[in-house]
Design an enzyme around this catalytic site. Structure first.
Site, PDB file in Angstrom:
ATOM      1  NE  ARG A 101       0.261  -8.581   2.559  1.00 38.41           N
ATOM      2  CZ  ARG A 101      -0.274  -8.157   3.694  1.00 38.41           C
ATOM      3  NH1 ARG A 101      -1.366  -8.718   4.167  1.00 38.41           N
ATOM      4  NH2 ARG A 101       0.266  -7.152   4.366  1.00 38.41           N
TER       5      ARG A 101
ATOM      6  NE  ARG B 223       5.554  -6.454  13.276  1.00 36.04           N
ATOM      7  CZ  ARG B 223       6.099  -7.648  13.113  1.00 36.04           C
ATOM      8  NH1 ARG B 223       7.262  -7.949  13.654  1.00 36.04           N
ATOM      9  NH2 ARG B 223       5.484  -8.564  12.381  1.00 36.04           N
TER      10      ARG B 223
ATOM     11  CG  ASN C  82       0.397 -15.158  20.585  1.00 37.62           C
ATOM     12  OD1 ASN C  82       1.331 -15.001  21.378  1.00 37.62           O
ATOM     13  ND2 ASN C  82       0.475 -14.811  19.311  1.00 37.62           N
TER      14      ASN C  82
ATOM     15  CG  ASN D 281       3.346  -6.375   1.958  1.00 44.17           C
ATOM     16  OD1 ASN D 281       2.783  -6.915   2.906  1.00 44.17           O
ATOM     17  ND2 ASN D 281       2.705  -5.548   1.134  1.00 44.17           N
TER      18      ASN D 281
ATOM     19  CB  CYS E  33       1.140  -6.054  13.980  1.00 44.43           C
ATOM     20  SG  CYS E  33       2.255  -4.701  13.577  1.00 44.43           S
TER      21      CYS E  33
ATOM     22  CG  ASP F 203      -7.108  -7.185   7.106  1.00 42.21           C
ATOM     23  OD1 ASP F 203      -6.111  -7.005   7.837  1.00 42.21           O
ATOM     24  OD2 ASP F 203      -7.383  -6.428   6.152  1.00 42.21           O
TER      25      ASP F 203
ATOM     26  CE1 TYR G 284       1.478  -6.837  -3.300  1.00 42.46           C
ATOM     27  CE2 TYR G 284       0.391  -5.578  -1.575  1.00 42.46           C
ATOM     28  CZ  TYR G 284       1.117  -6.677  -1.980  1.00 42.46           C
ATOM     29  OH  TYR G 284       1.467  -7.622  -1.072  1.00 42.46           O
TER      30      TYR G 284
ATOM     31  CG  HIS H 294      -6.869  -2.961  10.184  1.00 41.58           C
ATOM     32  ND1 HIS H 294      -5.584  -2.481  10.251  1.00 41.58           N
ATOM     33  CD2 HIS H 294      -6.830  -4.018   9.333  1.00 41.58           C
ATOM     34  CE1 HIS H 294      -4.801  -3.225   9.486  1.00 41.58           C
ATOM     35  NE2 HIS H 294      -5.517  -4.151   8.924  1.00 41.58           N
TER      36      HIS H 294
ATOM     37  CE  LYS I 264      -5.151  -6.853  10.805  1.00 43.92           C
ATOM     38  NZ  LYS I 264      -3.774  -6.331  10.738  1.00 43.92           N
TER      39      LYS I 264
ATOM     40  NE  ARG J 174      -2.255  -1.152   3.609  1.00 45.45           N
ATOM     41  CZ  ARG J 174      -1.710  -0.311   4.460  1.00 45.45           C
ATOM     42  NH1 ARG J 174      -1.841   1.000   4.277  1.00 45.45           N
ATOM     43  NH2 ARG J 174      -1.060  -0.737   5.521  1.00 45.45           N
TER      44      ARG J 174
ATOM     45  CE  LYS K 117      -6.895  -3.583   5.461  1.00 46.37           C
ATOM     46  NZ  LYS K 117      -5.600  -4.069   5.317  1.00 46.37           N
TER      47      LYS K 117
ATOM     48  CB  SER L 277      -0.398  -3.348   7.962  1.00 46.68           C
ATOM     49  OG  SER L 277      -1.577  -2.636   7.675  1.00 46.68           O
TER      50      SER L 277
HETATM   51  P1  GTP Z   1      -1.989  -7.540   7.483  1.00 49.20           P
HETATM   52  O1  GTP Z   1      -2.515  -8.580   6.565  1.00 49.20           O
HETATM   53  O2  GTP Z   1      -0.941  -6.681   6.854  1.00 49.20           O
HETATM   54  O3  GTP Z   1      -3.064  -6.717   8.107  1.00 49.20           O
HETATM   55  O4  GTP Z   1      -1.141  -8.306   8.635  1.00 49.20           O
HETATM   56  P2  GTP Z   1      -1.586  -9.167   9.915  1.00 49.20           P
HETATM   57  O5  GTP Z   1      -1.851  -8.259  11.056  1.00 49.20           O
HETATM   58  O6  GTP Z   1      -2.631 -10.139   9.550  1.00 49.20           O
HETATM   59  O7  GTP Z   1      -0.219  -9.956  10.259  1.00 49.20           O
HETATM   60  P3  GTP Z   1       0.174 -11.492  10.075  1.00 49.20           P
HETATM   61  O8  GTP Z   1      -0.583 -12.408  10.973  1.00 49.20           O
HETATM   62  O9  GTP Z   1       0.156 -11.813   8.634  1.00 49.20           O
HETATM   63  O10 GTP Z   1       1.672 -11.467  10.602  1.00 49.20           O
HETATM   64  C1  GTP Z   1       2.642 -10.605  10.046  1.00 49.20           C
HETATM   65  C2  GTP Z   1       4.028 -11.122  10.368  1.00 49.20           C
HETATM   66  O11 GTP Z   1       4.198 -11.218  11.788  1.00 49.20           O
HETATM   67  C3  GTP Z   1       4.298 -12.510   9.809  1.00 49.20           C
HETATM   68  O12 GTP Z   1       5.619 -12.553   9.327  1.00 49.20           O
HETATM   69  C4  GTP Z   1       4.127 -13.407  11.003  1.00 49.20           C
HETATM   70  O13 GTP Z   1       4.894 -14.582  10.900  1.00 49.20           O
HETATM   71  C5  GTP Z   1       4.572 -12.526  12.161  1.00 49.20           C
HETATM   72  N1  GTP Z   1       3.872 -12.868  13.427  1.00 49.20           N
HETATM   73  C6  GTP Z   1       2.535 -13.072  13.581  1.00 49.20           C
HETATM   74  N2  GTP Z   1       2.233 -13.424  14.853  1.00 49.20           N
HETATM   75  C7  GTP Z   1       3.397 -13.415  15.535  1.00 49.20           C
HETATM   76  C8  GTP Z   1       3.738 -13.689  16.902  1.00 49.20           C
HETATM   77  O14 GTP Z   1       2.903 -14.002  17.752  1.00 49.20           O
HETATM   78  N3  GTP Z   1       5.061 -13.559  17.241  1.00 49.20           N
HETATM   79  C9  GTP Z   1       6.009 -13.214  16.311  1.00 49.20           C
HETATM   80  N4  GTP Z   1       7.270 -13.114  16.714  1.00 49.20           N
HETATM   81  N5  GTP Z   1       5.725 -12.958  15.010  1.00 49.20           N
HETATM   82  C10 GTP Z   1       4.437 -13.052  14.627  1.00 49.20           C
HETATM   83  C1  SPV Z   2      -2.774  -4.349   5.410  1.00 57.40           C
HETATM   84  O1  SPV Z   2      -1.824  -3.688   4.965  1.00 57.40           O
HETATM   85  O2  SPV Z   2      -3.321  -4.077   6.510  1.00 57.40           O
HETATM   86  C2  SPV Z   2      -3.264  -5.522   4.665  1.00 57.40           C
HETATM   87  C3  SPV Z   2      -2.771  -5.718   3.310  1.00 57.40           C
HETATM   88  O3  SPV Z   2      -4.117  -6.257   5.147  1.00 57.40           O
HETATM   89  S1  SPV Z   2      -3.586  -4.699   2.176  1.00 57.40           S
HETATM   90  O4  SPV Z   2      -4.701  -5.439   1.606  1.00 57.40           O
HETATM   91  O5  SPV Z   2      -2.620  -4.360   1.142  1.00 57.40           O
HETATM   92  O6  SPV Z   2      -4.090  -3.520   2.841  1.00 57.40           O
HETATM   93 MN    MN Z   3      -4.661  -5.568   7.243  1.00 59.74          MN
END
Ligand code: GTP
Ligand code: SPV
Ligand code: MN
Length: 586
Positions: free
Chosen positions: A364, A395, A491, A362, A248, A273, A195, A224, A250, A67, A204, A246
C-alpha cells in the site's frame, strides 16, 4: 481537575507501562522527528530524495500484511446485537482475555497519544477519536490519514465525547492478535498487528465499525464507499458514492482520469474508502469523507491505470511492503511492464522472479488526499456533497453484467445486501473465493447485519430524494480468463450512463435483475469493443441467475427473523421475473 482524555491516558499507561508518553500535536516538526527516529531504528527506509522527496518504505512483519478478520471481534453485551456475520465475545470476557497482552506491553517504549478528527475540521458531522499507540509508524500514518493533534484537542476541549482506541504492536505473533470493538462503550482495543486497518484505528475500527453503530442510533450512515463528483460538459457536478469490497476498485474509480475528458466529463475525488452520510433538509443524502488521506493498493497502479495517484505518490508518501529498486525507488507488480534489475523485495531479500512477487499483493501507499490532482474543491465541505447515486460492485468473473440499475430504493437495498465478490489479498485467507459481502460491509458492520439492512430501508423512507441505486462489475471475464471490460478510466462511460439515467435521457432494458443499458445507450466511441464483447458484458443469463438466487436465499436464512421482510419480498420478485422470462422467452 484532569480531563476525561487525561484520565483515560493515565489508565492505559498504568496498564501498558510505557517509558515515556508523547502527546502528538500534528506539527511538521514532530513528523520530522518521528521519521528521523524510524530511519535510525530501521522502521523506515528512505527513497531517492530527488525523484521521491520525503518518501519512505516500511516493511511490516511478513505475518502482518493485511486485515485479519478471524481475530476481529464485535463485543456487545448480547450476542444477537453482533449478529451472525461478526465474531463475538462479551465485553468483559473479551477484556479479560486481551488485557494480559497489553499488560506491560509498552515497557521501555514510547506511547504516542494521537488525538484525531474523522471528517472535515469544521463539519458538524465530524467526530473525535484518540489513538494511543506504541508504533511511530502508526502515529505518522495517522497524521496522513486523519486530521491529528492540536485541531482535534481544540475540538474536544474537556469533553468526554471521543472514541478511545488503544493500540500496541505486542509481539506481532498472529496468535496474540486481537482487534476488539466495544460499541456500547465506543471503545477499541487492538494488539498484535501494525498493519493498516488493524492498527490505524480511525479507519475501519472507528469510521466504520463503531461509526455504523452510532449511525444507526443517530439516524445516519457510515459506509465503505468512495465519493466522487462527475462533472458534465455544462459544468454541473453530480455526486455518486460506491461500495466495492476491499481491493475491488474504489480508489481507482474515485481518482480516475476520465476517458471522456475531451467530451467534457471530468471526475473529482471526494473520498476513496469511507463515507459518512446524513439526510439533509432538502431530502437528499449528504456525504463527507471522514479521512484525510488514501491508504491505497499499490499493485496494478501505473501511469495508464491511475495517473492521478501516480502524480500524488511522488512526494511525502509512505509505502508499505513494496519493492525497493537499485535506484532507490518503489516498485510493484504492474508499475512497469518489465521489473527493474537488482531489486530488493518486500521482505528485504534480493528479488528474482522465482521467489514470488517483489511487492506484497496487498502492499500500500499512504498519501495525503490533497496531493491528488483530482481532489474535489468540495472535499472538505462541512455540509458534505449531495449524493445522487449509490453504486455497488464486486469481482464477478461471470454472471453480473457491466451495469444495471435497481427498480427502486428497496430493490437497490436488496442488490446491495446480496453483493458478492471474489476475495482479494486485502484480508488474510484464500484469494478468489466467492463470498457474500453485503454493501461491501461484511468485515466492517459493527452490529447485526439484519438490523443494518433494516436501517438502510428506514433511511430510504426518510429521504424524499434517495440516491438511485446501480450495480457494476468491471471484472467479468471471457472464456480465456481475460477481462471483457477495459476498466479504469473507461469506467467513466458507465458513470455517464448513470448520469443520463438520472437525467432521464438514457435507455434501459428491463431484465429480471434490473435495468440494463441498451447497447446504443452507452457512450462507447473510441473504444474498440466488439459487438460480441458488448453483448457478453450486458448479458443476463436466467439460468445462472436462478442458481444465484439459491445462494442468496441460503445467505438470507442466516439472519432468521432479523432479516427485513422487504428483502424476502425482493428475492421473490426476482424469482417471479426470472420465471416470467423463462415463460415468455424474452
Ligand atoms: P481497498 O483500499 O482495499 O478498500 O481497495 P479499493 O476498493 O480501493 O481498490 P483499488 O482501487 O485499490 O483497486 C484494487 C485492485 O484492483 C488494484 O490492483 C487495481 O489496479 C485493480 N482495479 C481497480 N479498478 C479496476 C478496473 O476497473 N478494472 C480492473 N481490471 N482492475 C481494477
Ligand atoms: C480495506 O481492506 O478495505 C482497506 C485496507 O481499505 S485496510 O485499511 O487495511 O482496511
Ligand atoms: Mn477499504
Amino acid at each position: 481537575m484532569s480531563t476525561p482524555l487525561e484520565n483515560w491516558v493515565e489508565e492505559v499507561a498504568g496498564l501498558t507501562r510505557p517509558e515515556r508518553i508523547v502527546w502528538c500535536d500534528g506539527s511538521s516538526s514532530e513528523r520530522e522527528r518521528l521519521i528521523e527516529s524510524m530511519l535510525k531504528d530501521g522502521t523506515l527506509i528512505q527513497f531517492d530524495e530527488k525523484t521521491y522527496p520525503n518518501c519512505y518504505l516500511h516493511r511490516s512483519d511478513p505475518r502482518d500484511v493485511a486485515r485479519t478478520e478471524k481475530v476481529t471481534f464485535i463485543c456487545t453485551r448480547r450476542k444477537e446485537d453482533a449478529g451472525p456475520t461478526n465474531n463475538w465475545m462479551a465485553p468483559e470476557e473479551a477484556k479479560n482475555r486481551v488485557r494480559p497482552l497489553f499488560q506491560g506491553a509498552m515497557k521501555g517504549r514510547t506511547m504516542y497519544v494521537v488525538p484525531y478528527i474523522m471528517g472535515p475540521s469544521e463539519s458538524p458531522f465530524s467526530k473525535v477519536g484518540v489513538e494511543v499507540t506504541d508504533s511511530a509508524y502508526v502515529a505518522v500514518s495517522m497524521g496522513i490519514m486523519t486530521r491529528t493533534g492540536r485541531v482535534a484537542l481544540d475540538r474536544l476541549g474537556r469533553s468526554d465525547d471521543f472514541v478511545p482506541g488503544l493500540h500496541s504492536l505486542g509481539d506481532l505473533d498472529p496468535e496474540h492478535r486481537f482487534i476488539l470493538h466495544i460499541p456500547e462503550e465506543k471503545l477499541i482495543w487492538s494488539v498484535g498487528s501494525g498493519y493498516g486497518g488493524n492498527a490505524l484505528l480511525g479507519k475501519k475500527c472507528f469510521a466504520l465499525r463503531i461509526a455504523s453503530w452510532m449511525a444507526r442510533e443517530q439516524g445516519w450512515m457510515a459506509e465503505h464507499m468512495l465519493i466522487l463528483g462527475l462533472e458534465d460538459p455544462g459544468g454541473r457536478v453530480t455526486y455518486m458514492a460506491a461500495a466495492f469490497p476491499s481491493a475491488c476498485g474504489k480508489t481507482n474509480l474515485a481518482m480516475m482520469v476520465s476517458a471522456l475528458e475531451d467530451e467534457g466529463y471530468h471526475v473529482w475525488t471526494v473520498g476513496d474508502d469511507i463515507a459518512w452520510l446524513h439526510p439533509g433538509p432538502d431530502g437528499y443524502l449528504y456525504a463527507v469523507n471522514p479521512e484525510a488521506g488514501f491508504f491505497g493498493v499499490a499493485p496494478g497502479t501505473n501511469e495508464q491505470t491511475n495517473p492521478n495517484v501516480m502524480e500524488a505518490l511522488h512526494r511525502n508518501t509512505i509505502f508499505t511492503n513494496v519493492g525497493f529498486t537499485a535506484q532507490k525507488q518503489p516498485w510493484w507488480e504492474g508499475l512497469t511492464e518489465q521489473p527493474p534489475q537488482g531489486m530488493i523485495d518486500w521482505k528485504g531479500n534480493p528479488w528474482s522472479p522465482s521467489n514470488g512477487p517483489a511487492a506484497h499483493p496487498n502492499s500500500r501507499y499512504t498519501v495525503s488526499a490533497r496531493q491528488s490532482p483530482s481532489i474535489s474543491p468540495r472535499w472538505e465541505d462541512p455540509a458534505g456533497v449531495p449524493i445522487s447515486a449509490f453504486i455497488f460492485g464486486g469481482r464477478r468473473a461471470k454472471l453480473e453484467p457491466l451495469v444495471y440499475e435497481a427498480y427502486s430504493w428497496q430493490h437497490g437495498v436488496y442488490s446491495g445486501a446480496t453483493l458478492a465478490s471474489e476475495t482479494t489479498a486485502a484480508a488474510t485467507g484464500a484469494v478468489g473465493v466467492l463470498r457474500r459481502d453485503p454493501m461491501a460491509m461484511l468485515p466492517f458492520c459493527g452490529y447485526n447485519m439484519g438490523h443494518y439492512f433494516g436501517h438502510w430501508l428506514e433511511m430510504g423512507r426518510r429521504l424524499t430524494h434517495p440516491p438511485r441505486v446501480f450495480h457494476v462489475n468491471w471484472f467479468r471475464r471471457d472464456a480465456d480468463g481475460r477481462f471483457l471490460w477495459p476498466g479504469y478510466g473507461q469506467n467513466v462511460r458507465v458513470l455517464k450512463w448513470m448520469l443520463d439515467r438520472i437525467d432521464g435521457t438514457a435507455e434501459a432494458r428491463e431484465t429480471p435483475i434490473g435495468l440494463v443499458p441498451t447497447p446504443q445507450s452507452l457512450t462507447l466511441d473510441g473504444l474498440k469493443l466488439s459487438n460480441e464483447t458488448l453483448e457478453a458484458l450486458l448479458r443476463v443469463d436466467s439460468g445462472d441467475w436462478s442458481t444465484e438466487i439459491e445462494g442468496v436465499k441460503d445467505f438470507f436464512s442466516k439472519f432468521g427473523n432479523d432479516l427485513p421482510k422487504e428483502l424476502h419480498h425482493e428475492a421473490e420478485q426476482v424469482i417471479r421475473r426470472l420465471e416470467h422470462t423463462a415463460v415468455s422467452g424474452s
